[in-house]
Design a protein around this motif. Structure first.
Motif, PDB file in Angstrom:
ATOM      1  N   ARG A 328       0.809  -1.224   0.000  1.00  0.00           N
ATOM      2  CA  ARG A 328       0.000   0.000   0.000  1.00  0.00           C
ATOM      3  C   ARG A 328       0.842   1.274   0.000  1.00  0.00           C
ATOM      4  O   ARG A 328       0.337   2.357   0.279  1.00  0.00           O
ATOM      5  N   PHE A 329       2.140   1.151  -0.327  1.00  0.00           N
ATOM      6  CA  PHE A 329       2.938   2.346  -0.555  1.00  0.00           C
ATOM      7  C   PHE A 329       2.567   2.912  -1.925  1.00  0.00           C
ATOM      8  O   PHE A 329       2.340   2.173  -2.884  1.00  0.00           O
ATOM      9  N   VAL A 330       2.557   4.237  -2.022  1.00  0.00           N
ATOM     10  CA  VAL A 330       2.191   4.908  -3.272  1.00  0.00           C
ATOM     11  C   VAL A 330       3.450   5.490  -3.907  1.00  0.00           C
ATOM     12  O   VAL A 330       4.099   6.354  -3.318  1.00  0.00           O
ATOM     13  N   PRO A 331       3.843   5.014  -5.100  1.00  0.00           N
ATOM     14  CA  PRO A 331       5.032   5.580  -5.752  1.00  0.00           C
ATOM     15  C   PRO A 331       4.739   6.970  -6.311  1.00  0.00           C
ATOM     16  O   PRO A 331       3.918   7.125  -7.221  1.00  0.00           O
ATOM     17  N   LEU A 332       5.380   7.982  -5.740  1.00  0.00           N
ATOM     18  CA  LEU A 332       5.180   9.361  -6.180  1.00  0.00           C
ATOM     19  C   LEU A 332       6.119   9.736  -7.316  1.00  0.00           C
ATOM     20  O   LEU A 332       5.806  10.588  -8.145  1.00  0.00           O
ATOM     21  N   ARG A 333       7.285   9.091  -7.318  1.00  0.00           N
ATOM     22  CA  ARG A 333       8.293   9.419  -8.336  1.00  0.00           C
ATOM     23  C   ARG A 333       9.179   8.206  -8.543  1.00  0.00           C
ATOM     24  O   ARG A 333       9.619   7.577  -7.568  1.00  0.00           O
ATOM     25  N   VAL A 334       9.435   7.869  -9.797  1.00  0.00           N
ATOM     26  CA  VAL A 334      10.321   6.765 -10.142  1.00  0.00           C
ATOM     27  C   VAL A 334      11.353   7.284 -11.136  1.00  0.00           C
ATOM     28  O   VAL A 334      11.000   7.856 -12.170  1.00  0.00           O
ATOM     29  N   GLN A 335      12.612   7.096 -10.811  1.00  0.00           N
ATOM     30  CA  GLN A 335      13.703   7.641 -11.625  1.00  0.00           C
ATOM     31  C   GLN A 335      14.762   6.560 -11.787  1.00  0.00           C
ATOM     32  O   GLN A 335      15.275   6.024 -10.810  1.00  0.00           O
ATOM     33  N   ARG A 336      15.074   6.205 -13.024  1.00  0.00           N
ATOM     34  CA  ARG A 336      16.076   5.165 -13.259  1.00  0.00           C
ATOM     35  C   ARG A 336      17.451   5.819 -13.401  1.00  0.00           C
ATOM     36  O   ARG A 336      17.614   6.833 -14.089  1.00  0.00           O
ATOM     37  N   VAL A 337      18.442   5.215 -12.769  1.00  0.00           N
ATOM     38  CA  VAL A 337      19.809   5.718 -12.843  1.00  0.00           C
ATOM     39  C   VAL A 337      20.720   4.584 -13.304  1.00  0.00           C
ATOM     40  O   VAL A 337      20.342   3.407 -13.256  1.00  0.00           O
ATOM     41  N   ARG A 338      21.902   4.950 -13.734  1.00  0.00           N
ATOM     42  CA  ARG A 338      22.873   3.948 -14.148  1.00  0.00           C
ATOM     43  C   ARG A 338      24.157   4.182 -13.371  1.00  0.00           C
ATOM     44  O   ARG A 338      24.756   5.263 -13.460  1.00  0.00           O
ATOM     45  N   ILE A 339      24.581   3.165 -12.619  1.00  0.00           N
ATOM     46  CA  ILE A 339      25.793   3.304 -11.822  1.00  0.00           C
ATOM     47  C   ILE A 339      26.452   1.938 -11.664  1.00  0.00           C
ATOM     48  O   ILE A 339      25.784   0.939 -11.394  1.00  0.00           O
ATOM     49  N   SER A 340      27.760   1.911 -11.906  1.00  0.00           N
ATOM     50  CA  SER A 340      28.562   0.678 -11.797  1.00  0.00           C
ATOM     51  C   SER A 340      27.983  -0.445 -12.657  1.00  0.00           C
ATOM     52  O   SER A 340      27.976  -1.609 -12.249  1.00  0.00           O
ATOM     53  N   PHE A 345      16.340   1.535  -9.755  1.00  0.00           N
ATOM     54  CA  PHE A 345      15.297   2.552  -9.721  1.00  0.00           C
ATOM     55  C   PHE A 345      15.392   3.343  -8.416  1.00  0.00           C
ATOM     56  O   PHE A 345      15.464   2.754  -7.333  1.00  0.00           O
ATOM     57  N   LEU A 346      15.368   4.641  -8.537  1.00  0.00           N
ATOM     58  CA  LEU A 346      15.274   5.541  -7.397  1.00  0.00           C
ATOM     59  C   LEU A 346      13.795   5.874  -7.230  1.00  0.00           C
ATOM     60  O   LEU A 346      13.183   6.479  -8.112  1.00  0.00           O
ATOM     61  N   VAL A 347      13.209   5.433  -6.104  1.00  0.00           N
ATOM     62  CA  VAL A 347      11.756   5.513  -5.944  1.00  0.00           C
ATOM     63  C   VAL A 347      11.392   6.300  -4.694  1.00  0.00           C
ATOM     64  O   VAL A 347      11.943   6.065  -3.611  1.00  0.00           O
ATOM     65  N   GLN A 348      10.463   7.224  -4.857  1.00  0.00           N
ATOM     66  CA  GLN A 348       9.902   7.982  -3.739  1.00  0.00           C
ATOM     67  C   GLN A 348       8.514   7.416  -3.455  1.00  0.00           C
ATOM     68  O   GLN A 348       7.605   7.523  -4.280  1.00  0.00           O
TER      69      GLN A 348
END
Length: 358
Positions: A328-340, A345-348
């Motif tokens: 029941r968490f609501v994803p407000l923002r999803v941002q994909r990053v590339r590292i190593s 996914f960076l998720v708020q």
């Protein structure tokens, strides 16, 4: 005053975040977003650009031209690129922006997109030798793998398929090398990525902030540097992580203790913000209750977060986002990053319920 054309280099996927920080800090006007780059222009002098927490590094734009071809014979075009740089103005602007005026040698780091018949060292040498000749100082080639001597000026060359860009680092060392990072452990989070997560969490004075898998403490430290008037708590099961976190956070108001992230010694609903890079058996093996199932981690997040609280987490794949939604968490923002080499996914997430006063 001459306008300084600056380039902030960053993790791929954080370009909009870096641009937003540049504007929020009033550093200048953003002129272009590229692959791992944010270009901006400023008339201000002083080291303000060096306060960019979400950028890996900040450079002065030295010269630019269309990208060269893909073969070794095209490398001569890079020598022409180095010849067009206004060395005198660059060195003056470097000092005005907070860098050192003492330069004893030249070092170049190159990267390119697409397949080429030359390697990065070929490109670095083509540019570095010309710069060293123009400055009347030595050139340190990176071919042998040894680091440059102190006080060498750091130059960056990028070929993105459209442009060839030459840049001069303002400082002697990259911004992502934080002074507090006295100890590291496997899987420790890249500081600019941690800073981006802290900014995304929208931490307010008086908030209680938790990292249930704190590792070396990077997330909590970056959050504390961003918002010092909050309460920060970190837990981990690994003794090596606890030692590293306590030494890195020395002198900062951050509480670090041993606990299982699947069974936290905290009352329900008392945490306003959670910041976490959970150990989903990548570089770090999950321990305690998390070794059996990630469901314990989600259950504890759900339990300790206040109604309307927020969690900013780094998740390896879309299935983990779905796991949060099932709780029941609501994803407000999803941002994909590339590292190593990974693309997490960076998720708020917002916890269900009414938002507490902020």
């Amino acid at each position: 005053m001459t306008a300084a054309r600056l380039v902030a280099r960053c993790v791929h996927g954080l370009e909009p975040t870096v641009a937003a920080e540049i504007l929020q800090l009033g550093l200048g006007t953003v002129t272009r977003l590229g692959h791992r780059e944010v270009h901006f222009r400023t008339f201000r002098s002083g080291p303000r650009a060096l306060g960019l927490s979400t950028a890996d590094d900040v450079f002065l734009l030295a010269a630019q031209r269309p990208d060269i071809g893909t073969t070794k014979r095209d490398l001569t075009e890079l020598a022409l690129l180095a010849d067009t740089a206004d060395i005198g103005t660059l060195m003056r602007l470097r000092q005005e922006q907070g860098g050192s005026g003492a330069v004893t040698g030249v070092e170049v780091s190159a990267s390119f997109l697409g397949r080429r018949t030359f390697n990065r060292y070929d490109a670095e040498d083509a540019v570095g030798q010309v710069l060293a000749r123009r400055l009347g100082i030595g050139y340190h080639s990176r071919r042998a793998g040894a680091g440059p001597p102190p006080a060498h000026s750091g130059w960056r060359l990028t070929l993105d398929g459209t442009r060839a860009t030459l840049m001069l680092r303002i400082t002697d060392r990259p911004l992502h090398r934080r002074a507090y990072k006295r100890h590291s452990i496997p899987g420790t989070l890249h500081p600019p990525l941690a800073a981006a997560m802290a900014r995304m969490a929208d931490i307010h004075p008086g908030h209680t902030v938790l990292d249930p898998c704190c590792g070396a403490g990077t997330l909590l430290i970056e959050a504390g540097l961003h918002q010092s008037h909050a309460r920060f708590h970190g837990f981990d099961l690994a003794s090596e992580s606890l030692r590293a976190a306590k030494e890195n956070a020395a002198g900062l108001p951050i509480s670090i203790d041993r606990a299982d992230a699947g069974h936290l010694p905290l009352p329900g609903g008392g945490v306003d913000r959670v910041l976490c890079n959970p150990p989903w058996n990548g570089q770090v093996t999950a321990r305690g209750r998390l070794s059996g199932s990630s469901s314990h981690w989600w259950a504890e997040l759900r339990r300790v977060l206040a109604p309307g609280g927020m969690a900013v987490v780094l998740l390896p794949d879309a299935g983990d986002i779905a796991a949060g939604i099932r709780r029941r968490f609501v994803p407000l923002r999803v941002q994909r990053v590339r590292i190593s080499g990974a693309q997490p996914f960076l998720v708020q997430f917002a916890a269900p319920g009414e938002q507490r006063g902020v």
